[in-house]
Scaffold this motif. Structure first.
Motif, mmCIF file in Angstrom:
data_model
loop_
_atom_site.group_PDB
_atom_site.id
_atom_site.type_symbol
_atom_site.label_atom_id
_atom_site.label_comp_id
_atom_site.label_asym_id
_atom_site.label_seq_id
_atom_site.Cartn_x
_atom_site.Cartn_y
_atom_site.Cartn_z
ATOM 1 N N TRP A 55 -2.710 4.776 -2.298
ATOM 2 C CA TRP A 55 -3.372 5.773 -1.450
ATOM 3 C C TRP A 55 -2.576 7.073 -1.580
ATOM 4 N N LEU A 56 -2.032 7.279 -2.783
ATOM 5 C CA LEU A 56 -1.174 8.434 -3.035
ATOM 6 C C LEU A 56 -2.024 9.688 -3.220
ATOM 7 N N PRO A 57 -1.378 10.873 -3.141
ATOM 8 C CA PRO A 57 -2.131 12.128 -3.269
ATOM 9 C C PRO A 57 -2.835 12.252 -4.621
ATOM 10 N N LYS A 58 -3.609 13.297 -4.739
ATOM 11 C CA LYS A 58 -4.434 13.580 -5.928
ATOM 12 C C LYS A 58 -3.712 13.323 -7.245
ATOM 13 N N ASP A 82 4.542 11.012 -11.271
ATOM 14 C CA ASP A 82 5.915 11.256 -10.821
ATOM 15 C C ASP A 82 6.353 10.232 -9.774
ATOM 16 N N ILE A 83 5.425 9.871 -8.913
ATOM 17 C CA ILE A 83 5.768 8.899 -7.858
ATOM 18 C C ILE A 83 5.940 7.502 -8.471
ATOM 19 N N PHE A 84 5.023 7.124 -9.357
ATOM 20 C CA PHE A 84 5.117 5.786 -9.958
ATOM 21 C C PHE A 84 6.295 5.662 -10.920
ATOM 22 N N ASP A 115 10.383 3.165 1.813
ATOM 23 C CA ASP A 115 11.031 2.787 0.558
ATOM 24 C C ASP A 115 10.013 2.126 -0.388
ATOM 25 N N ASP A 116 9.491 2.925 -1.339
ATOM 26 C CA ASP A 116 8.445 2.418 -2.233
ATOM 27 C C ASP A 116 8.941 1.246 -3.092
ATOM 28 N N ALA A 117 10.198 1.324 -3.530
ATOM 29 C CA ALA A 117 10.734 0.266 -4.392
ATOM 30 C C ALA A 117 10.748 -1.068 -3.658
ATOM 31 N N ILE A 157 0.867 -1.179 0.000
ATOM 32 C CA ILE A 157 0.000 0.000 0.000
ATOM 33 C C ILE A 157 0.901 1.226 0.000
ATOM 34 N N LEU A 158 0.717 2.087 -0.989
ATOM 35 C CA LEU A 158 1.533 3.300 -1.073
ATOM 36 C C LEU A 158 0.716 4.486 -0.572
ATOM 37 N N GLY A 159 1.193 5.125 0.491
ATOM 38 C CA GLY A 159 0.487 6.265 1.067
ATOM 39 C C GLY A 159 -0.302 5.844 2.298
ATOM 40 N N ALA A 160 -0.122 6.593 3.404
ATOM 41 C CA ALA A 160 -0.761 6.208 4.663
ATOM 42 C C ALA A 160 -1.835 7.194 5.116
ATOM 43 N N GLY A 161 -1.920 8.349 4.442
ATOM 44 C CA GLY A 161 -2.987 9.294 4.776
ATOM 45 C C GLY A 161 -2.724 10.134 6.011
ATOM 46 N N LYS A 181 1.596 19.422 6.086
ATOM 47 C CA LYS A 181 0.770 18.483 5.308
ATOM 48 C C LYS A 181 1.633 17.357 4.740
ATOM 49 N N PRO A 182 1.024 16.201 4.432
ATOM 50 C CA PRO A 182 1.784 15.090 3.863
ATOM 51 C C PRO A 182 2.471 15.518 2.562
ATOM 52 N N PRO A 183 3.678 15.024 2.240
ATOM 53 C CA PRO A 183 4.419 13.995 2.988
ATOM 54 C C PRO A 183 5.354 14.544 4.071
ATOM 55 N N LYS A 184 5.227 15.836 4.414
ATOM 56 C CA LYS A 184 6.125 16.397 5.440
ATOM 57 C C LYS A 184 5.602 16.153 6.858
ATOM 58 N N LEU A 188 3.199 -1.192 4.146
ATOM 59 C CA LEU A 188 2.657 0.158 4.023
ATOM 60 C C LEU A 188 3.836 1.118 3.887
ATOM 61 N N SER A 189 3.870 1.835 2.762
ATOM 62 C CA SER A 189 5.012 2.708 2.496
ATOM 63 C C SER A 189 4.583 4.163 2.376
ATOM 64 N N ASP A 190 5.345 5.041 3.066
ATOM 65 C CA ASP A 190 5.060 6.480 2.981
ATOM 66 C C ASP A 190 6.277 7.225 3.513
ATOM 67 N N PRO A 191 6.795 8.201 2.739
ATOM 68 C CA PRO A 191 7.949 8.959 3.247
ATOM 69 C C PRO A 191 7.635 9.675 4.564
ATOM 70 N N VAL A 192 6.360 9.892 4.828
ATOM 71 C CA VAL A 192 5.969 10.641 6.020
ATOM 72 C C VAL A 192 6.371 9.941 7.316
ATOM 73 N N PHE A 193 6.583 8.619 7.246
ATOM 74 C CA PHE A 193 6.947 7.886 8.470
ATOM 75 C C PHE A 193 8.284 8.377 9.042
#
Ligand code: GMP
Length: 354
Positions: free
Chosen positions: A158-161, A167-169, A144-146, A8-12, A119-122, A64-69
């Motif tokens: 669950w990535l942003p809009k 760009d993320i993919f 680490d998404d990879a 799952i990409l993105g944690a909200g 705000k995410p991802p900060k 579950l992957s998200d740079p915000v962690f």
């Protein structure tokens, strides 16, 4: 089709859920109850998805992957210390009592701190730390998404809009396994999601959706897009969704946005209109169904054209809503009248008339 690893990409972030003022943790509490993992009650967004997939649907590995962690702004709210709500009472209010006995305290606290949390991802607002997610929920948490998508059978975005998803993919496109199932949620339409992967040369991917049409912690349901993946894949995701979320629907892929996103309010009114119009014309007037359909198609297409040409904010200037109160009232028979849909619509148009 086997789904043993889900990434799952993105944690909200919970701030927008607090801002609406209407959603609860009812589903999260049900999951806590069903799994015996109390902390599941404190999950939201895709974190609730992760627990359900791991513990209710029996998926071996959920990442579950998200740079915000790793971000400084990752903020963990302690419901007992910060909101003065006891976890057992929180669960009890949701399962046996009234969630509104506890929810205002969480919303007030989160609305208060929201301005100070980036705000995410900060930054993001959660009720469990990444360590608690790993230790208590038994899911893998990473930035680490990879690594997350390596060997995955299914990826849930669950990535942003929409706009930023390519760009993320792009960064991990070569890491996504051949034939992997990729599912969008509420931030990008399935059709656009499919086109994005095609543009990156990945037409081998099985595109569908895992759309909650709510916030996952509030209500257990999922909408699975048909038409862009093999039928067996859609069936497998549907069965997975039913186990994980309790309730699943298959929806033609191109209808996913209209049915699940905010404009479902428009879709519901139009759909109810079509069904009652069809029955009024065919059952009572005895009109042929193709003739009836042609008239309905004309109405829908021309209303779309009208809105595109005039602009949603300027409709009344171009067409007085009262024009319809004087033409549609003679249609007020049979199912259109019995179901009260047309009388109500005419009342609304009257209110908006010039
Ligand atoms: O709801 C959008 C979520 O996507 C937020 O939690 C963001 O932090 C997250 N997000 C933003 N950029 C990325 C990214 O590059 N990778 C991942 N996995 N999540 C991201």
């Amino acid at each position: 089709v086997e789904i043993n690893k889900v990434a799952i990409l993105g944690a909200g972030c919970w701030r927008t859920h607090a801002a609406t003022g209407i959603t609860t943790f009812k589903r999260a509490c049900e999951v806590a109850d069903e799994t015996g993992i109390k902390e599941a009650a404190l999950t939201h967004s895709s974190v609730t998805y992760a627990v359900e997939l791991k513990h209710l649907a029996g998926v071996d590995e959920v990442v579950l992957s998200d740079p915000v962690f790793d971000a400084d702004g990752f903020t963990v709210v302690d419901i007992e210390e910060d909101c003065d709500v006891d976890l057992d009472e929180f669960i009890k209010a949701h399962l046996e009592g009234n969630p509104e006995d506890v929810m205002p305290k969480l919303r007030d606290y989160v609305n208060d701190i929201a301005d100070d949390v980036p705000k995410p991802p900060k930054g993001a607002i959660h009720f469990l730390s990444p360590e608690e997610m790993e230790d208590k929920l038994d899911i893998v948490v990473t930035t680490d998404d990879a690594e997350a998508v390596e060997d995955a059978d299914m990826i849930i975005s669950w990535l942003p809009k929409g706009g930023v998803q390519p760009d993320i993919f792009k960064k991990i496109i070569d890491d996504i396994p051949e034939g992997c199932i990729v599912a969008n949620t509420c931030t990008i339409p399935t059709r656009q999601f499919k086109e994005m992967f095609e543009d990156m040369g990945r037409d081998d991917l099985q595109v569908t959706s895992y759309h909650p049409a709510t916030v996952p912690e509030h209500k257990g349901q999922v909408f699975v897009a048909e038409g862009y993946a093999d039928e067996e894949v859609v069936e497998a995701v549907y069965e997975l969704g039913e186990k994980a979320r309790g309730l699943a629907f298959k929806v033609p892929g191109y209808l996913l946005g209209p049915v699940c996103d905010m404009a479902s309010a428009v879709t519901a009114i139009v759909y109810a209109g079509l069904l009652t119009f069809r029955d009024a014309c065919t059952d009572i007037l005895g009109a042929p169904v193709d003739f009836t359909q042609n008239m309905a198609v004309e109405a829908l297409q021309m209303m779309a054209k009208f809105m595109e040409e005039e602009g949603l904010d300027k409709l009344e200037e171009a067409l007085d809503p009262a024009a319809l109160t004087n033409t549609a009232d003679s249609m007020n028979f049979g199912p259109l009248a019995d179901t009260e849909i047309l009388p109500k619509a005419l009342e609304v148009l009257e209110k908006y008339s010039k």
